[in-house]
Design a protein around this motif. Structure first.
Motif, PDB file in Angstrom:
ATOM      1  N   ARG A  89       0.767  -1.291   0.118  1.00 42.10           N
ATOM      2  CA  ARG A  89      -0.771  -0.058  -0.350  1.00 42.10           C
ATOM      3  C   ARG A  89       1.421   1.270  -0.228  1.00 42.10           C
ATOM      4  O   ARG A  89       2.072   1.281   0.963  1.00 42.10           O
ATOM      5  CB  ARG A  89      -1.062   0.010   1.302  1.00 42.10           C
ATOM      6  N   ARG A  90       0.483   2.199  -1.049  1.00 42.32           N
ATOM      7  CA  ARG A  90       1.641   3.660  -0.652  1.00 42.32           C
ATOM      8  C   ARG A  90       1.173   4.440  -0.040  1.00 42.32           C
ATOM      9  O   ARG A  90       0.756   6.250  -0.052  1.00 42.32           O
ATOM     10  CB  ARG A  90       0.681   4.393  -2.797  1.00 42.32           C
ATOM     11  N   HIS A  91       1.259   3.796   1.367  1.00 44.52           N
ATOM     12  CA  HIS A  91       1.079   5.160   2.876  1.00 44.52           C
ATOM     13  C   HIS A  91       2.891   4.980   3.406  1.00 44.52           C
ATOM     14  O   HIS A  91       2.209   3.865   3.957  1.00 44.52           O
ATOM     15  CB  HIS A  91       0.041   5.196   3.516  1.00 44.52           C
ATOM     16  N   CYS A 106      11.680   8.644   2.751  1.00 42.84           N
ATOM     17  CA  CYS A 106       9.827   9.357   2.396  1.00 42.84           C
ATOM     18  C   CYS A 106       9.584  10.089   1.491  1.00 42.84           C
ATOM     19  O   CYS A 106       8.471  10.040   0.729  1.00 42.84           O
ATOM     20  CB  CYS A 106       9.407   9.543   3.974  1.00 42.84           C
ATOM     21  N   GLN A 110       6.810   9.790  -2.253  1.00 43.90           N
ATOM     22  CA  GLN A 110       5.818  10.972  -1.968  1.00 43.90           C
ATOM     23  C   GLN A 110       6.134  11.765  -3.807  1.00 43.90           C
ATOM     24  O   GLN A 110       5.688  11.781  -3.977  1.00 43.90           O
ATOM     25  CB  GLN A 110       6.246  11.720  -1.188  1.00 43.90           C
ATOM     26  N   VAL A 115       3.710   8.106  -3.514  1.00 43.00           N
ATOM     27  CA  VAL A 115       3.325   7.589  -2.047  1.00 43.00           C
ATOM     28  C   VAL A 115       2.854   8.772  -0.970  1.00 43.00           C
ATOM     29  O   VAL A 115       3.593   9.294  -0.685  1.00 43.00           O
ATOM     30  CB  VAL A 115       4.620   6.862  -1.293  1.00 43.00           C
ATOM     31  N   ARG A 116       1.624   8.618   0.019  1.00 40.38           N
ATOM     32  CA  ARG A 116       1.787   9.314   1.370  1.00 40.38           C
ATOM     33  C   ARG A 116       2.796   9.219   1.891  1.00 40.38           C
ATOM     34  O   ARG A 116       2.445   7.943   2.567  1.00 40.38           O
ATOM     35  CB  ARG A 116      -0.062   8.495   0.988  1.00 40.38           C
ATOM     36  N   THR A 118       2.905   9.471   6.103  1.00 45.34           N
ATOM     37  CA  THR A 118       2.959  11.122   7.413  1.00 45.34           C
ATOM     38  C   THR A 118       3.646  11.187   8.947  1.00 45.34           C
ATOM     39  O   THR A 118       4.010   9.755   9.127  1.00 45.34           O
ATOM     40  CB  THR A 118       1.404  10.517   8.155  1.00 45.34           C
ATOM     41  N   ALA A 141      -1.453   2.080   5.846  1.00 44.97           N
ATOM     42  CA  ALA A 141      -0.099   2.138   6.262  1.00 44.97           C
ATOM     43  C   ALA A 141       0.172   0.869   5.525  1.00 44.97           C
ATOM     44  O   ALA A 141      -0.098  -0.329   5.780  1.00 44.97           O
ATOM     45  CB  ALA A 141      -0.079   2.401   6.849  1.00 44.97           C
TER      46      ALA A 141
END
Length: 375
Positions: A89-91, A106, A110, A115-116, A118, A141
């Motif tokens: 998954r892209r988080h 990271c 992005q 990719v997300r 946080t 995530a």
């Protein structure tokens, strides 16, 4: 340039232990063969690579087949974070005081792959509250990446609790243990991590060698494509000499942990703080949690001075600040800033990190020099 008299920058890099050098040298000489070769010249290198994998695995209570050798801690972090994000998954979730190897990876994911990311805040002591992670980890995530110990402050994160949160939400958990390995016990099973980074030059091995623990069953996109070495995750003929060095360093680190060396170093660190506080009354402030901290690391700010100026006036002491200097302008440490410290205190910070051969005389000499330099 004056040679430093006291080395208190072990979190930047450690000297290579002579016993590690002994383990490296044979594979720079006659035992030069490719470990993948089927002939006799590859036998000893192949056996050395297998032994090194076993030695690194033993330090972190992993299985040898779960150890992937890389060329640096930054590369190991890249393999873990990019590998997980592109394979799932892209988080990605991380926190504000991570090493740039994590934060910049990271940002690149992005920027280049959508990719997300946080980035969670830390508290004043530098620790991430597991409840803050619980609030976002359910947002689909792929990976949570949180370091075991901060390179500037030595602050230890609650890895087990954070990994539990990640697992409940179906996310993999990566831990950059570059600063922690060899200084505190690490057991990947007890921590509950899926991926963990170990770095050679932080534990008395040469630069240019590291390892990533990859739990069996975890799927990652490779960081280097090619011949299938290192479980197909990092192609290229293995550096047997440096892997042997990391393996030897892992054995020595385990001996230090069993022999109480971290407690001895912690006592010296505390004596250094005591001397600084006595010599600069009311001016010395410890940064980061004192309760949850590596045994070798002391980060302090001194009122009324820049940390860089103190070190410049004490050339016999090798230590660091977290600030950067660009064209004469000093920028506060991003780590201390993320902890909420004001700029003046962050700019006054010193990172003093002890090591295997630090002595009481070193501590006394360093304290005297820093006190005199701070005026």
């Amino acid at each position: 340039m004056k040679q430093c008299e006291v080395y208190l920058d072990h979190n930047a890099t450690t000297p290579v232990d002579p016993r590690v050098t002994e383990a490296v040298l044979p594979y720079l000489g006659g035992l030069f063969g490719n470990p993948s070769s089927g002939h006799a010249c590859g036998e000893r290198p192949r056996a050395a690579l297998r032994q090194a994998r076993e030695q690194v695995a033993a330090l972190i209570a992993a299985r040898p087949g779960e150890v992937v050798f890389t060329g640096s801690g930054s590369e190991a972090n890249l393999l873990a974070i990019r590998g997980a994000a592109l394979a799932g998954r892209r988080h990605v979730v991380t926190q504000a005081t991570e090493h740039p190897a994590v934060l910049e990876t990271c940002r690149a994911l992005q920027r280049l792959h959508g990719v997300r990311v946080t980035v969670l805040p830390v508290g004043p002591g530098g620790r991430l509250d597991p409840s803050a992670l619980a609030a976002v980890a359910g947002l689909d995530a792929a990976l949570v990446s949180v370091m075991a110990a901060n390179n500037e402050t030595g602050v230890l994160q609650p890895i087990r609790e954070l990994a539990d949160v990640a697992r409940r939400h179906g996310a993999l958990f990566h831990c950059d243990a570059a600063q922690a390995a060899g200084k505190i016990p690490l057991d990947v099973g007890e921590l509950g991590v899926d991926l963990l980074t170990v770095v050679g030059h932080k534990m008395y091995a040469p630069k240019g060698i590291a390892a990533l623990y990859v739990r069996d069953g975890v799927r990652l996109e490779p960081v280097v494509y090619g011949g299938g070495q290192e479980r197909g995750l990092r192609a290229g003929t293995e550096n047997v000499a440096l892997a042997a060095g990391l393996g030897a360093a892992a054995v020595l680190a385990a001996e230090d942990l069993a022999g109480g060396v971290p407690a001895r170093i912690a006592a010296l660190r505390d004596e250094l703080l005591r001397r600084l506080e006595a010599g600069l009354p009311g001016r010395v402030h410890r940064n980061g949690s004192a309760e949850h901290c590596l045994p070798n690391t002391l980060n302090v700010s001194i009122n009324g001075v820049l940390g860089a100026d103190v070190l410049a006036a004490a050339p016999g002491v090798a230590a660091s600040t977290g600030s950067a200097c660009h064209s004469g302008t000093h920028t506060p440490s991003p780590v201390l800033t993320a902890m909420g410290l004001p700029a003046a205190r962050a700019l006054g910070a010193l990172r003093l990190s002890l090591g295997r051969w630090s002595t009481p005389d070193d501590i006394a000499s360093a304290a005297d020099a820093l006190i005199a330099a701070a005026g």
